[in-house]
Design a protein around this motif. Structure first.
Motif, PDB file in Angstrom:
ATOM      1  N   VAL A 382       0.820  -1.218   0.000  1.00  0.00           N
ATOM      2  CA  VAL A 382       0.000   0.000   0.000  1.00  0.00           C
ATOM      3  C   VAL A 382       0.852   1.265   0.000  1.00  0.00           C
ATOM      4  CG1 VAL A 382      -1.974  -1.092   1.124  1.00  0.00           C
ATOM      5  CG2 VAL A 382      -0.205  -0.021   2.537  1.00  0.00           C
ATOM      6  N   GLY A 383       2.172   1.143   0.066  1.00  0.00           N
ATOM      7  CA  GLY A 383       3.002   2.342   0.068  1.00  0.00           C
ATOM      8  C   GLY A 383       4.446   2.035  -0.219  1.00  0.00           C
ATOM      9  N   ALA A 384       5.167   3.028  -0.742  1.00  0.00           N
ATOM     10  CA  ALA A 384       6.592   2.891  -1.064  1.00  0.00           C
ATOM     11  C   ALA A 384       6.834   1.637  -1.895  1.00  0.00           C
ATOM     12  CB  ALA A 384       7.442   2.860   0.212  1.00  0.00           C
ATOM     13  N   ALA A 385       5.917   1.383  -2.845  1.00  0.00           N
ATOM     14  CA  ALA A 385       5.984   0.144  -3.626  1.00  0.00           C
ATOM     15  C   ALA A 385       7.316   0.027  -4.349  1.00  0.00           C
ATOM     16  CB  ALA A 385       4.840   0.107  -4.626  1.00  0.00           C
ATOM     17  N   HIS A 386       7.904  -1.166  -4.265  1.00  0.00           N
ATOM     18  CA  HIS A 386       9.160  -1.393  -4.967  1.00  0.00           C
ATOM     19  C   HIS A 386       8.928  -1.309  -6.462  1.00  0.00           C
ATOM     20  CE1 HIS A 386      13.034  -3.045  -6.043  1.00  0.00           C
ATOM     21  NE2 HIS A 386      12.419  -3.890  -6.840  1.00  0.00           N
ATOM     22  N   ASP A 387       9.784  -0.567  -7.126  1.00  0.00           N
ATOM     23  CA  ASP A 387       9.713  -0.428  -8.575  1.00  0.00           C
ATOM     24  C   ASP A 387      11.110  -0.699  -9.114  1.00  0.00           C
ATOM     25  OD1 ASP A 387       8.903   0.136 -11.137  1.00  0.00           O
ATOM     26  OD2 ASP A 387       9.089   2.309 -10.914  1.00  0.00           O
ATOM     27  N   ASP A 388      11.260  -1.743  -9.901  1.00  0.00           N
ATOM     28  CA  ASP A 388      12.596  -2.117 -10.371  1.00  0.00           C
ATOM     29  C   ASP A 388      13.193  -1.003 -11.224  1.00  0.00           C
ATOM     30  OD1 ASP A 388      12.820  -4.766  -9.271  1.00  0.00           O
ATOM     31  OD2 ASP A 388      11.308  -5.400 -10.722  1.00  0.00           O
ATOM     32  N   PRO A 389      14.286  -0.386 -10.775  1.00  0.00           N
ATOM     33  CA  PRO A 389      14.893   0.683 -11.565  1.00  0.00           C
ATOM     34  C   PRO A 389      15.731   0.142 -12.727  1.00  0.00           C
ATOM     35  CG  PRO A 389      16.107   0.385  -9.523  1.00  0.00           C
ATOM     36  CD  PRO A 389      14.951  -0.560  -9.472  1.00  0.00           C
TER      37      PRO A 389
END
Length: 669
Positions: A382-389
């Motif tokens: 629900v927050g600070a979702a991991h997003d593969d850079p």
């Protein structure tokens, strides 16, 4: 990169994970809580001077940063800080109080307005500091920990449970702050108020103990005028560590104690009996490095959300009637000690080797009699979702390993072999490896995605994180291995792992390095002065001179820590000298990189300066980089970029590597 796999020497593989990328993803969300039905938490902003902001997830699911720069939501109580905020829902919108890092004042904030100071500034020493606030709306007060400096020295300090009026009347008037406890204990946590508002409970301890050695659970009655009376110790002692306490809805106390050798949960009944809620040889608590860490949280249903495990931690729902735990389904293999509940909802902060820490919510179903309840739906981010850079194919693929050390003792470690989908090394070449020694030392390295590790592994340099004897997560006996053995057991265990990797053909024996920060910097420096295992080392904000560190060169919280780690200075002065790298700089022959924040009051720059003065004139290649505006642990993106690139350049020069595009670190000789 395409499908073509290149054959290149270890350490020279091109990687999309550069230092800027790793720095931008340093740090993680912390201190999660609910404000009504909204989830809130703090989050780092490395590219904004390293500040921490407060983030709110509104009812429509959007995230917003509540406070703009330069507001920095971070407490300095005990220097490591603690829970820095609290909030309440109201018809007109949320009311939040928070600690601002720059002046350490407590502020009141209502979205749409400007923060209003609630506490004064003191010119004495480190001033007035606050942590672990609990809003007490019935009294229009916030109850919290007050740390007050009484002089200029780091030990001229007192800590009490205090009440701050919400109307701002104490903003310029120290006398308007009500002290609730008597200052009899050196250290206290924030008070927890019973459901009926008639009692308060908190934890306390005194020098020379650290909170993982022994704490006391104190209960007091709340009088009609808001004063605390009849404060009494009801649990704990010098050899029992209670890590957390909370009130249950029925007025009993739930607490986490290591009386059996592991932090387990207990209910203190109305008659004073203790009922174990889940007796297991695993941890339901941890080291209280910061005030307000939460390994468990109570639900309205009577169930308990728990962060628990041995080595790694899971998020589970404990039925205290049966002792059964149902763990949340999901990819996370590690949860931070930050839990909060609202109704049947739980939020925590979870991570895995493939994902950085993110805010996770779990809905719990109604408890069936005799069952652990059902988890209504899978846990979700629900927050600070991991997003593969970058393509996650470049992430390392860690191995959980157990090695044997001296006398056959077990050593826990995470091994991250070199990994890059576009590169292979020549068939006969063995990779260089860097041993990472964690800080603390009463702490551990969690098995989570860390782009600083990926920065090295994706270039063809292996990393081994060692949870040496003394680390947490494996029970009190494992933790106690370091008693009076700091600089011995930690050094031996790191060396045993490094040499085992070489012996089994995983690592190149001639290209081993060691690195660490804080207590890990100590382990690194001692390793370089007492062993010939490593070809070089990276030492970050270290302890280097035990005698001076124990004689006033550090902050109050850890000023007596060495009595358990090394022994009492008055009784063992030679041991302090014999183990200190600063006393044995002449033994260092391996190149090293020394990195230090100039604002560090925990491991001050004077430690590094004395060490370097004793190296002067000796033919040891080395570099010293000191960073203005950085304290204990680096927070600014530009600092972390410089650190990673300098560290890689050291290994490149010592190991004969050729990483593309890295500025050369100038080594003095």
């Amino acid at each position: 990169m395409g499908d073509k796999v290149q054959t290149l020497a270890y350490g020279s593989w091109p990687s999309p994970i550069d230092a800027e990328l790793a720095a931008a993803h340093d740090g993680h969300p912390e201190f999660a809580g609910f404000v009504g039905d909204e989830a809130w938490w703090t989050e780092p902003r490395p590219t904004e001077g390293g500040r921490r902001t407060l983030v709110r997830r509104t009812s429509d699911g959007t995230e917003e940063s509540v406070l703009p720069a330069p507001w920095n939501v971070r407490s300095r109580v005990m220097e490591y800080g603690g829970h820095p905020w609290a909030g309440l829902p109201r018809d007109s919108g949320p009311l939040v109080v928070f600690v601002n890092f720059a002046d350490q004042r407590l502020y009141r904030y209502e979205p749409g307005g400007e923060p209003v100071a609630l506490t004064p500034v003191s010119p004495v020493g480190g001033g007035l500091r606050w942590a672990d606030p609990q809003l007490h709306p019935g009294r229009d007060e916030v109850w919290c920990v007050l740390e007050e400096f009484t002089g200029e020295g780091p030990a001229d300090v007192r800590r009490v449970v205090a009440a701050v009026p919400l109307d701002g009347s104490a903003a310029e008037d120290r006398g308007a702050v009500r002290e609730l406890s008597d200052g009899a204990h050196r250290f206290v946590t924030g008070p927890r108020i019973s459901p009926d508002g008639r009692r308060a409970a908190w934890l306390a301890w005194d020098h020379p103990r650290m909170p993982w050695d022994g704490t006391e659970l104190i209960v007091a009655d709340v009088a009609d005028d808001g004063t605390l009376r009849g404060a009494r110790t009801v649990e704990g002692g010098p050899e029992e560590s209670i890590a957390q306490v909370e009130w249950a809805a029925d007025g009993t106390l739930v607490h986490s104690s290591d009386r059996t050798g592991y932090w387990n949960l207990y209910r203190r009944e109305h008659d004073g009996r203790n009922t174990p809620l889940c007796a297991r040889e695993e941890e339901f608590g941890g080291p209280l490095w910061r005030i307000g860490l939460r390994w468990f949280a109570l639900l309205e249903s009577g169930l308990i959300a728990v962060v628990h495990g041995r080595g790694a931690t899971a998020l589970g729902i404990l039925d205290p009637e049966t002792g059964q735990i149902t763990d949340a389904a999901g990819p996370w293999t590690e949860f931070a000690p930050s839990l909060a509940t609202h109704g049947g909802r739980v939020i925590g902060i979870g991570a895995s080797p493939r994902s950085a820490y993110e805010v996770v919510e779990l809905d719990t179903g109604p408890a069936d009699p005799g069952s652990a309840g059902t988890l209504a739906g899978r846990a979700r981010v629900v927050g600070a979702a991991h997003d593969d850079p970058v393509d996650p194919a470049h992430y390392p693929e860690p191995q959980i390993r157990t090695f044997l050390g001296p006398a056959g003792r077990e050593i826990h470690a995470h091994v991250y072999p070199p990994h890059n989908p576009g590169c292979l090394a020549p068939g006969t070449e063995l990779p260089p490896y860097v041993v990472w020694a964690h800080g603390g030392p009463t702490s551990r390295a969690p098995l989570v995605l860390d782009l600083a590790i990926a920065y090295f592994t994706s270039r063809g340099i292996g990393v081994a994180e060692v949870n040496y004897g003394g680390s947490t997560g494996y029970g009190r006996e494992y933790r106690n291995r370091l008693r009076e053995q700091w600089g011995v057991v930690d050094v031996e265990d790191c060396a045993a792992v490094a040499l085992a990797l070489a012996d089994e053909g995983t690592a190149d024996r001639s290209r081993l390095a060691i690195r660490g920060g804080s207590a890990g910097g100590w382990t690194t420096a001692v390793s370089l002065t007492t062993t010939d295992v490593y070809a070089c080392g990276t030492i970050l904000y270290p302890v280097l001179d035990l005698t001076q560190w124990a004689s006033g060169e550090t902050h109050d919280f850890e000023s007596r820590y060495l009595e358990s780690l090394v022994g009492p200075l008055a009784e063992e002065p030679m041991r302090y000298a014999e183990r200190s790298p600063a006393e044995h700089a002449d033994r260092i022959t391996a190149p090293f990189l020394l990195l230090q924040g100039l604002d560090d009051v925990i491991c001050p720059p004077t430690q590094c300066e004395r060490f370097l003065a004793r190296i002067e004139g000796r033919p040891v290649p080395h570099a010293y980089i000191a960073f203005e505006g950085e304290g204990h642990g680096f927070r600014r993106a530009e600092t972390m970029v410089r650190v990673l690139e300098a560290e890689l350049s050291l290994y490149a020069q010592v190991f004969g590597l050729n990483p593309p595009g890295i500025p050369t670190l100038e080594l003095a000789k």
